[in-house]
Scaffold this motif. Structure first.
Motif, PDB file in Angstrom:
ATOM      1  N   GLU A   1     -17.112  -7.319   5.067  1.00 22.09           N
ATOM      2  CA  GLU A   1     -18.017  -8.194   4.323  1.00 22.09           C
ATOM      3  C   GLU A   1     -19.429  -7.630   4.302  1.00 22.09           C
TER       4      GLU A   1
ATOM      5  N   ARG B   1     -18.557   1.352   0.468  1.00 26.61           N
ATOM      6  CA  ARG B   1     -18.227   0.359  -0.559  1.00 26.61           C
ATOM      7  C   ARG B   1     -16.989  -0.393  -0.114  1.00 26.61           C
ATOM      8  N   ARG B   2     -16.953  -1.679  -0.421  1.00 25.72           N
ATOM      9  CA  ARG B   2     -15.853  -2.498   0.066  1.00 25.72           C
ATOM     10  C   ARG B   2     -14.570  -2.233  -0.712  1.00 25.72           C
ATOM     11  N   TYR B   3     -14.712  -1.994  -2.012  1.00 26.36           N
ATOM     12  CA  TYR B   3     -13.544  -1.784  -2.867  1.00 26.36           C
ATOM     13  C   TYR B   3     -13.669  -0.458  -3.613  1.00 26.36           C
TER      14      TYR B   3
ATOM     15  N   GLY C   1     -16.389  -0.997  -8.332  1.00 30.52           N
ATOM     16  CA  GLY C   1     -17.096  -2.255  -8.507  1.00 30.52           C
ATOM     17  C   GLY C   1     -17.220  -3.053  -7.219  1.00 30.52           C
ATOM     18  N   GLU C   2     -17.484  -4.343  -7.374  1.00 35.39           N
ATOM     19  CA  GLU C   2     -17.805  -5.217  -6.255  1.00 35.39           C
ATOM     20  C   GLU C   2     -16.704  -6.214  -5.931  1.00 35.39           C
ATOM     21  N   GLN C   3     -15.517  -6.024  -6.502  1.00 32.08           N
ATOM     22  CA  GLN C   3     -14.404  -6.921  -6.215  1.00 32.08           C
ATOM     23  C   GLN C   3     -13.102  -6.138  -6.321  1.00 32.08           C
TER      24      GLN C   3
ATOM     25  N   GLY D   1     -20.862  -5.884   1.199  1.00 27.62           N
ATOM     26  CA  GLY D   1     -21.111  -6.613  -0.040  1.00 27.62           C
ATOM     27  C   GLY D   1     -19.847  -6.807  -0.847  1.00 27.62           C
ATOM     28  N   GLY D   2     -19.986  -7.479  -1.958  1.00 23.33           N
ATOM     29  CA  GLY D   2     -18.836  -7.761  -2.801  1.00 23.33           C
ATOM     30  C   GLY D   2     -18.009  -8.911  -2.260  1.00 23.33           C
ATOM     31  N   THR D   3     -17.183  -9.457  -3.117  1.00 23.03           N
ATOM     32  CA  THR D   3     -16.263 -10.535  -2.751  1.00 23.03           C
ATOM     33  C   THR D   3     -14.904 -10.228  -3.357  1.00 23.03           C
TER      34      THR D   3
ATOM     35  N   GLY E   1     -14.561 -11.744  -7.055  1.00 29.22           N
ATOM     36  CA  GLY E   1     -15.714 -11.812  -7.933  1.00 29.22           C
ATOM     37  C   GLY E   1     -16.136 -13.248  -8.166  1.00 29.22           C
TER      38      GLY E   1
END
Length: 358
Positions: free
Chosen positions: A326, A228-230, A233-235, A329-331, A334
């Motif tokens: 990257e 997971r990037r973070y 969650g995704e941001q 996923g995620g940014t 958000g």
């Protein structure tokens, strides 16, 4: 571990404090959107509420301090630079207080004081505890409002929402708050405070225990962030903001100065990539001053470094290398956007960072 959430898995097996006890008693006043104008209102210090008013408060921080660094990051990500002014203390301080020796004449240009202690004692005469940053100060009266650093950043996200910039990220989204709170508590106990337990251990037994406990936590983070990037969650959320200041100080300070030296963070493939990702995100690397960080830790902790000699290294240019996160996923923000340029008066000197400054 069964059906535990990722944060529950991280929080599992958190041990009790040992060897190093941090004073966690703060002035717990809050600045809230529903407080009556004027203020503060309440029964006594520590239980009062102050109103949200643009321009009324000054955030006093120090680039050296990891706890203050959080507040500086959140203020920038949310675009509150014109709403809450920023005062920066000198990285070296004596027993009496953080001071404003970075400013002309050694006086904060807004508060008109030399030492932060003056704001504390304007509120609580003969303030009996340590003078800490971050601190929010009421500019009209020169009084401390709060130094409750965990609550300060949460309130910047929730209570100051009306004044956030367009495109400000949701750092504390309501649906994720239980998970953010849980993992944040674990990060504080095991990592943020974990490096201090090792660094200030009074004997070999407490050091060994602190060292093992810290590295167990870092290994769990290495595993957690591999997919997971973070953290949640995704941001980027409040949880990432709370972890970053410790990670970015690890190689230049905690690895050697605090004897947390199983390896450098650079040698950990996942955590080093995660740190590079955050460092290259506006608000994080551009608020990180490696020179002041080293000046503070090596110059103030005389019980750990009696000579006061500050090391020249390490080279932190590796933080600018590609991170490849990257692909997970995620940014970063958000549905929001990156903050604008750092205000001219708040830029980290070019010689104190590997980032281009401009």
């Amino acid at each position: 571990m069964g059906d535990m959430t990722p944060s529950e898995r991280l929080a599992a097996n958190a041990a009790t404090e040992g060897g190093f006890d941090r004073d966690t008693t703060y002035v717990e006043d809050r600045i809230t959107a529903d407080a009556p104008p004027g203020g503060p209102t309440g029964e006594r210090v520590g239980q009062m509420v102050w109103p949200v008013e643009p321009g009324r408060y000054r955030l006093v921080a120090a680039r050296a301090c990891p706890w203050a660094h959080r507040a500086v990051i959140v203020r920038r990500l949310l675009g509150l630079e014109e709403i809450i002014s920023l005062g920066l203390a000198h990285p070296l301080h004596g027993e009496p207080s953080w001071n404003f020796d970075l400013d002309e004449g050694g006086v904060d240009p807004v508060l008109g004081i030399h030492r932060l202690r003056e704001a504390y004692e304007a509120r609580i005469p003969d303030y009996p505890r340590g003078i800490t940053v971050p601190a929010l100060v009421d500019v009209p009266t020169g009084q401390l409002v709060t130094n409750d650093f965990p609550q300060i950043t949460l309130d910047l996200s929730t209570e100051w929402r009306e004044h956030h910039r367009d495109g400000a990220p949701e750092l504390y989204p309501e649906a994720l708050r239980p998970e953010i709170d849980e993992i944040s508590r674990w990060i504080y106990t095991e990592v943020n405070n974990g490096v201090y337990r090792a660094g200030f251990a009074a004997d070999q037994e407490h050091y060994d225990e602190a060292y093992d406990r810290l590295w167990a936590a870092l290994d769990r983070l290495e595993e957690h962030l591999a997919t997971r990037r973070y953290l949640v969650g995704e941001q980027i959320t409040e949880a990432d903001v709370r972890l970053y200041p410790t990670l970015v100080r690890f190689d230049p300070v905690y690895h050697g100065h605090f004897k947390c030296n199983r390896s450098t963070l650079r040698e950990m493939p996942v955590l080093s990539a995660y740190l590079r990702d955050l460092f290259q995100t506006p608000g994080f690397g551009d608020s990180t001053d490696f020179e002041q960080i080293k000046q503070h830790y090596y110059g103030v902790h005389h019980e750990v470094n009696p000579t006061g000699v500050v090391p020249q290294g390490p080279d932190m240019g590796w933080l600018l290398e590609p991170h490849g996160r990257e692909a997970l996923g995620g940014t970063p923000f958000g549905r929001g956007s990156a903050p604008g340029p750092v205000p001219a008066g708040e830029r980290v000197p070019a010689e104190h960072t590997p980032l281009p400054v401009g």
